[in-house]
Design an enzyme around this catalytic site. Sequence first.
Site, PDB file in Angstrom:
ATOM      1  CD  GLU A 187      -2.065   4.549   3.263  1.00  0.00           C
ATOM      2  OE1 GLU A 187      -1.623   3.383   2.481  1.00  0.00           O
ATOM      3  OE2 GLU A 187      -3.183   4.693   3.605  1.00  0.00           O
ATOM      4  CG  HIS A 201      -1.953  -1.095   1.144  1.00  0.00           C
ATOM      5  ND1 HIS A 201      -3.126  -1.014   1.960  1.00  0.00           N
ATOM      6  CD2 HIS A 201      -2.294  -2.092   0.304  1.00  0.00           C
ATOM      7  CE1 HIS A 201      -3.745  -2.106   1.766  1.00  0.00           C
ATOM      8  NE2 HIS A 201      -3.271  -2.853   0.801  1.00  0.00           N
TER       9      HIS A 201
HETATM   10 ZN   LIG Z   1      -3.331   0.309   3.599  1.00  0.00          ZN
END
Ligand SMILES: [Zn+2]
Length: 141
Positions: free
Chosen positions: A52, A50
Site C-alpha cells: 500500500e 508494504h
Molecule cells: Zn502495511
Amino acid sequence: MNSKDREYWIQKAIEQAKLNETPFGAIIVDPEGRHVGAYNTTSKDGPAAHAEINVIQLMSQLDVEDPRALTLYSTVEPCPMCMSAIVWAGIGQVVFGASIDDAANFGKQLHISSKQIAELAWYPIQVEGGVLKDECKRLFT
Ligand SMILES: [Zn+2]
C-alpha cells in the site's frame, strides 16, 4: 461500485502480489478505471515498503483533483501504518481481501483494524473487507 468491479480489482491486486511472490499486492483506481499497482518490496527496500505504501508513491500518476474519488484495493487488510498513510493520502475507499486476523496466522501483525483508523480520520472513508478472501489467503501458502 458493484461486487463484480470489486472482485476484478482485487484480482488485479492478487496479480501484483504474485509478481514478487509475496501475499501483498495493492491497486489504486480512479473513477475512470485508470490505475496504478504495486507489491510488497520489504526484502529489498526495508520494513516500511508494504504494497500500500508503494502504490501510494505512484498515486500522482493518476492526476485526480480529489483523492477521495480514489479506491485502494489490497489483497490483505491495510496494517495501521498503511491505513494511516491512506488517510494522509486522502483516499476515500478501501477494499481488501484477507483480514489482519487472517494474516496474523502467518506472521506478526498489529491488531488494529483498518476500520478503527478510518473512524479516527477527519473525512469519511469507506472500508470493506472479505472480497475474494479465500484467494487472498491462499497467497500466504
Ligand atoms: Zn502495511
